[in-house]
Design a protein around this motif. Structure first.
Motif, PDB file in Angstrom:
ATOM      1  N   SER A  50     -20.005  -4.207  -5.217  1.00 44.48           N
ATOM      2  CA  SER A  50     -19.303  -4.879  -4.114  1.00 44.48           C
ATOM      3  C   SER A  50     -19.593  -6.380  -4.077  1.00 44.48           C
ATOM      4  O   SER A  50     -18.724  -7.171  -3.705  1.00 44.48           O
ATOM      5  CB  SER A  50     -19.667  -4.230  -2.777  1.00 44.48           C
ATOM      6  N   HIS A  51     -20.779  -6.789  -4.500  1.00 47.26           N
ATOM      7  CA  HIS A  51     -21.104  -8.216  -4.526  1.00 47.26           C
ATOM      8  C   HIS A  51     -20.150  -8.961  -5.462  1.00 47.26           C
ATOM      9  O   HIS A  51     -19.563  -9.984  -5.090  1.00 47.26           O
ATOM     10  CB  HIS A  51     -22.563  -8.423  -4.976  1.00 47.26           C
ATOM     11  N   SER A  66     -18.037   4.480  -2.921  1.00 55.11           N
ATOM     12  CA  SER A  66     -19.496   4.439  -3.056  1.00 55.11           C
ATOM     13  C   SER A  66     -19.883   3.616  -4.275  1.00 55.11           C
ATOM     14  O   SER A  66     -19.654   4.021  -5.405  1.00 55.11           O
ATOM     15  CB  SER A  66     -20.041   5.859  -3.230  1.00 55.11           C
ATOM     16  N   GLY A  83     -24.822  -1.744  -3.573  1.00 51.12           N
ATOM     17  CA  GLY A  83     -24.622  -2.800  -2.585  1.00 51.12           C
ATOM     18  C   GLY A  83     -23.923  -2.208  -1.384  1.00 51.12           C
ATOM     19  O   GLY A  83     -24.303  -1.150  -0.890  1.00 51.12           O
ATOM     20  N   LYS A  84     -22.872  -2.824  -0.941  1.00 46.37           N
ATOM     21  CA  LYS A  84     -22.132  -2.338   0.223  1.00 46.37           C
ATOM     22  C   LYS A  84     -21.129  -1.276  -0.187  1.00 46.37           C
ATOM     23  O   LYS A  84     -20.572  -1.333  -1.269  1.00 46.37           O
ATOM     24  CB  LYS A  84     -21.423  -3.496   0.911  1.00 46.37           C
ATOM     25  N   ASN A  85     -20.886  -0.338   0.715  1.00 48.43           N
ATOM     26  CA  ASN A  85     -19.869   0.675   0.415  1.00 48.43           C
ATOM     27  C   ASN A  85     -18.484   0.092   0.657  1.00 48.43           C
ATOM     28  O   ASN A  85     -18.343  -1.028   1.149  1.00 48.43           O
ATOM     29  CB  ASN A  85     -20.111   1.965   1.209  1.00 48.43           C
ATOM     30  N   GLU A 105     -17.640  -1.219   4.265  1.00 48.58           N
ATOM     31  CA  GLU A 105     -18.286  -2.502   4.577  1.00 48.58           C
ATOM     32  C   GLU A 105     -17.626  -3.635   3.802  1.00 48.58           C
ATOM     33  O   GLU A 105     -17.420  -4.728   4.329  1.00 48.58           O
ATOM     34  CB  GLU A 105     -19.775  -2.437   4.228  1.00 48.58           C
ATOM     35  N   MET A 106     -17.281  -3.365   2.544  1.00 45.23           N
ATOM     36  CA  MET A 106     -16.665  -4.373   1.694  1.00 45.23           C
ATOM     37  C   MET A 106     -15.298  -4.797   2.247  1.00 45.23           C
ATOM     38  O   MET A 106     -14.976  -5.979   2.274  1.00 45.23           O
ATOM     39  CB  MET A 106     -16.546  -3.815   0.266  1.00 45.23           C
ATOM     40  N   ASP A 142     -15.872  -7.065   5.139  1.00 42.90           N
ATOM     41  CA  ASP A 142     -16.289  -8.392   4.676  1.00 42.90           C
ATOM     42  C   ASP A 142     -15.105  -9.201   4.162  1.00 42.90           C
ATOM     43  O   ASP A 142     -14.985 -10.399   4.456  1.00 42.90           O
ATOM     44  CB  ASP A 142     -17.344  -8.279   3.574  1.00 42.90           C
TER      45      ASP A 142
END
Length: 123
Positions: A35-36, A55, A58-60, A63-64, A67
């Motif tokens: 995700s980054h 999944s 980093g972020k799932n 969350e991504m 963001d």
């Protein structure tokens, strides 16, 4: 068409790329494994669609998506996941995602979802 594929398994990314390349011959396809990197690349390139695993390190996916939206990135996000639709599809749409598809779906279903989502519809 510019497409970003995000999945932590290179085997899955290659399979998705192959399906997409057969239908969208001139597509520019980028791949990331977390995700980054997805967020970093999305800041630099204006993709027509992001196809992401739910999944990842980093972020799932939920969350991504939040963001991306918080940064003003409106690219439609299609989530692919091994988790059943009834567990996550509504949550993905509520988070700002454009669609949800299980990895058990037929390749034709992915193509159909891409057309749907890139035309501004939910899938």
């Amino acid at each position: 068409m510019k497409i970003l594929i995000a999945d932590d398994h290179s085997f899955v990314r290659k399979g998705i790329r192959q399906i997409i390349s057969e239908e969208f011959k001139n597509a520019e396809i980028e791949e990331v494994a977390n995700s980054h990197d997805l967020l970093q690349l999305s800041r630099k390139i204006n993709f027509d669609i992001i196809i992401s695993d739910l999944s990842m390190p980093g972020k799932n996916g939920l969350e991504m998506i939040k963001d991306l939206r918080a940064e003003g990135i409106k690219t439609p996000v299609l989530i692919l996941s091994m988790h059943p639709e009834d567990q996550y599809a509504i949550r993905v749409l509520k988070a700002g995602g454009a669609g949800y598809l299980t990895k058990e779906s037929a390749p034709e279903e992915l193509v159909k979802a891409i057309y749907h989502v890139t035309s501004g519809k939910k899938y």
